[in-house]
Design a protein around this motif. Structure first.
Motif, PDB file in Angstrom:
ATOM      1  N   ARG A  75      76.568  63.213  43.838  1.00  0.00           N
ATOM      2  CA  ARG A  75      77.134  64.443  44.770  1.00  0.00           C
ATOM      3  C   ARG A  75      76.039  65.306  45.140  1.00  0.00           C
ATOM      4  O   ARG A  75      76.156  65.957  46.141  1.00  0.00           O
ATOM      5  N   LYS A  76      75.202  65.649  44.071  1.00  0.00           N
ATOM      6  CA  LYS A  76      73.992  66.617  44.635  1.00  0.00           C
ATOM      7  C   LYS A  76      72.921  65.799  45.152  1.00  0.00           C
ATOM      8  O   LYS A  76      71.986  66.588  45.773  1.00  0.00           O
ATOM      9  N   VAL A  77      72.766  64.626  44.990  1.00  0.00           N
ATOM     10  CA  VAL A  77      71.865  63.831  45.875  1.00  0.00           C
ATOM     11  C   VAL A  77      72.289  63.454  47.157  1.00  0.00           C
ATOM     12  O   VAL A  77      71.189  63.622  48.177  1.00  0.00           O
ATOM     13  N   LEU A  78      73.388  63.114  47.656  1.00  0.00           N
ATOM     14  CA  LEU A  78      73.865  63.127  48.966  1.00  0.00           C
ATOM     15  C   LEU A  78      73.387  64.076  49.983  1.00  0.00           C
ATOM     16  O   LEU A  78      73.059  63.507  50.951  1.00  0.00           O
ATOM     17  N   PRO A  79      73.630  65.517  49.695  1.00  0.00           N
ATOM     18  CA  PRO A  79      73.186  66.307  50.957  1.00  0.00           C
ATOM     19  C   PRO A  79      71.739  66.183  51.232  1.00  0.00           C
ATOM     20  O   PRO A  79      71.677  66.490  52.129  1.00  0.00           O
ATOM     21  N   VAL A  80      70.921  66.004  50.173  1.00  0.00           N
ATOM     22  CA  VAL A  80      69.553  66.039  50.305  1.00  0.00           C
ATOM     23  C   VAL A  80      69.185  64.815  50.961  1.00  0.00           C
ATOM     24  O   VAL A  80      68.283  65.050  52.040  1.00  0.00           O
ATOM     25  N   LEU A  81      69.640  63.738  50.752  1.00  0.00           N
ATOM     26  CA  LEU A  81      69.162  62.451  51.619  1.00  0.00           C
ATOM     27  C   LEU A  81      70.051  62.450  53.106  1.00  0.00           C
ATOM     28  O   LEU A  81      69.233  61.950  54.019  1.00  0.00           O
ATOM     29  N   SER A  82      70.937  63.226  53.322  1.00  0.00           N
ATOM     30  CA  SER A  82      71.633  63.189  54.290  1.00  0.00           C
ATOM     31  C   SER A  82      70.639  63.711  55.625  1.00  0.00           C
ATOM     32  O   SER A  82      71.189  63.583  56.702  1.00  0.00           O
ATOM     33  N   LYS A  83      69.950  64.549  55.149  1.00  0.00           N
ATOM     34  CA  LYS A  83      68.955  65.032  56.226  1.00  0.00           C
ATOM     35  C   LYS A  83      68.054  63.931  57.038  1.00  0.00           C
ATOM     36  O   LYS A  83      67.887  64.153  58.227  1.00  0.00           O
ATOM     37  N   ASN A  84      67.515  62.992  56.512  1.00  0.00           N
ATOM     38  CA  ASN A  84      67.008  61.839  56.972  1.00  0.00           C
ATOM     39  C   ASN A  84      67.347  60.544  56.821  1.00  0.00           C
ATOM     40  O   ASN A  84      66.787  59.646  57.507  1.00  0.00           O
ATOM     41  N   TYR A  85      68.456  60.425  56.161  1.00  0.00           N
ATOM     42  CA  TYR A  85      68.961  59.165  55.962  1.00  0.00           C
ATOM     43  C   TYR A  85      70.429  58.903  55.968  1.00  0.00           C
ATOM     44  O   TYR A  85      71.034  59.934  56.185  1.00  0.00           O
ATOM     45  N   HIS A  86      70.874  57.861  56.102  1.00  0.00           N
ATOM     46  CA  HIS A  86      72.435  57.471  56.072  1.00  0.00           C
ATOM     47  C   HIS A  86      72.605  56.814  54.722  1.00  0.00           C
ATOM     48  O   HIS A  86      72.212  55.926  54.116  1.00  0.00           O
ATOM     49  N   ALA A  87      73.095  57.978  53.682  1.00  0.00           N
ATOM     50  CA  ALA A  87      73.256  57.948  52.486  1.00  0.00           C
ATOM     51  C   ALA A  87      74.780  57.402  52.023  1.00  0.00           C
ATOM     52  O   ALA A  87      75.726  57.734  52.673  1.00  0.00           O
TER      53      ALA A  87
END
Length: 397
Positions: A154-166
């Motif tokens: 849950r803490k990783v998804l918001p970070v990756l969502s900026k540039n990737y489809h997570a």
């Protein structure tokens, strides 16, 4: 195929035990239930800090319905449940055909027909999945370890969502995904998980993907990747078992595979979630997070039966899969860019030989000194940044 997740009815726990039965708890006590009685029991939360206030949870237990194992609902309090909020963020993805004859699942002890949570879907299994970010961006699939849930990212998804489809998903047998009774459509063997992962990846991603996997499911993902290198951009392993010393489950997990005792302990939410997640490193579970992790074990006995089956499979097959993982990653024909991220405070897997392995195999090694076995729990935002920096943003079709 993606279908909208429909929230399960979560209002009260239902037990059917006749004439009297008990459910062992982590502290050595037990819940006792008597047929045809409504009993309200208080369960004190297990906390790592004894100085913190102890919350009481209410369990309403009408025993007039149920199959003897499954719990149809349940709530901790009158407030909104964090598990419900997490559920709303996801959806079901249908992938991997159901095996078996279609016979209704029965419990292995009394032969009673199991509740809906223990039954396989009619044709294709349902996987609970949470997606974040633009679907046109490169896809990163986040794969939780054993035992855990997609919620751990849950803490990783918001970070990756900026540039990737997570995409983070629950394995079959975990979280909100299907949990069929063993031998009724899915047996929870590691080879089945390899095939099931292939089906899921093909369903959610048409182009190449990057895979991030944590812990004891890493050998399953490496086995899949060895057969589908053309599908992968990057492979990132979080505290994976890589050496002969890593080939045995720690006692905290292996106990779930024991005859009878394992079947009992796998139904205990405090052992199956709290202890399993906090005994392997510095992770201190907050109550809101504990409510999410405990929910599958409180709402259906199917979660415990699945945990027992997976533990047995791991105990039997893990050594061979770890050996295969080491051979695959050191093979000269292995072309997938691979990184090992290691939480140095892991109490289950020691760091001995890991650095040598990465040097010999020419794979990048990143140390996370403050993280334990569940890296994504201990250093979620930091891990998200690391993953973003490692993965190529170009889409290769």
């Amino acid at each position: 195929m993606a279908i909208q997740a429909k929230p399960p009815a979560l209002s009260s726990h239902q037990f059917q035990c006749s004439p009297t039965s008990s459910l062992p708890l982590l502290n050595g006590g037990s819940f006792k239930f008597r047929a045809q009685r409504l009993r309200r029991t208080r369960l004190s939360a297990s906390r790592s800090n004894a100085d913190e206030p102890q919350d009481d949870y209410l369990i309403d237990a009408p025993v007039s319905a149920g199959d003897g194992f499954s719990f149809s609902g349940g709530k901790y309090s009158g407030e909104p449940n964090p598990s419900d909020e997490w559920f709303k963020q996801g959806k079901f993805v249908k992938a991997y055909p159901v095996g078996g004859t279609g016979e209704k699942a029965k419990d292995p002890i009394f032969g009673l027909t199991m509740g809906a949570g223990s039954q396989a879907s009619r044709d294709v299994f349902r996987w609970f999945s949470v997606e974040s970010g633009n679907a046109d961006n490169p896809t990163v699939i986040l794969i939780h370890g054993f035992p855990s849930q997609a919620y751990s990212y849950r803490k990783v998804l918001p970070v990756l969502s900026k540039n990737y489809h997570a995409i983070a998903f629950d394995w079959l047998g975990f979280g909100f995904s299907d949990k069929p009774q063993p031998r009724y459509g899915f047996d929870y063997t590691l080879s089945e998980y390899v095939s099931a992962l292939e089906s899921f990846v093909n369903e959610v991603a048409a182009n190449k993907v990057s895979l991030v996997v944590q812990g004891y499911f890493s050998p399953v993902v490496v086995k899949y990747a060895s057969k589908h290198q053309e599908k992968l951009n990057d492979l990132i392993l979080l505290n994976p078992p890589l050496t002969a010393k890593h080939a045995n489950l720690p006692s905290t997990l292996s106990i779930f595979s024991n005859f009878l005792l394992g079947e009992i302990f796998s139904q205990d939410p405090l052992r199956a979630s709290d202890k399993a997640l906090t005994s392997c490193g510095p992770y201190a579970m907050k109550e809101d997070d504990a409510m999410v992790y405990r929910r599958p074990y409180l709402t259906s006995g199917s979660s415990g039966f699945a945990l027992n089956a997976i533990s047995r499979a791991m105990k039997k097959e893990l050594k061979a899969y770890v050996e295969d993982t080491k051979a695959i990653l050191m093979d000269e024909n292995w072309k997938v860019r691979t990184t090992v991220c290691w939480g140095q405070r892991d109490r289950w897997l020691n760091f001995d030989e890991v650095e040598d392995f990465c040097k010999k195999s020419n794979h990048k090694l990143i140390d996370l000194p403050m993280a334990g076995h569940h890296v994504q729990e201990d250093s979620g935002e930091e891990l998200g940044g690391i993953i973003s920096g490692l993965i190529s943003r170009r889409i290769v079709t």
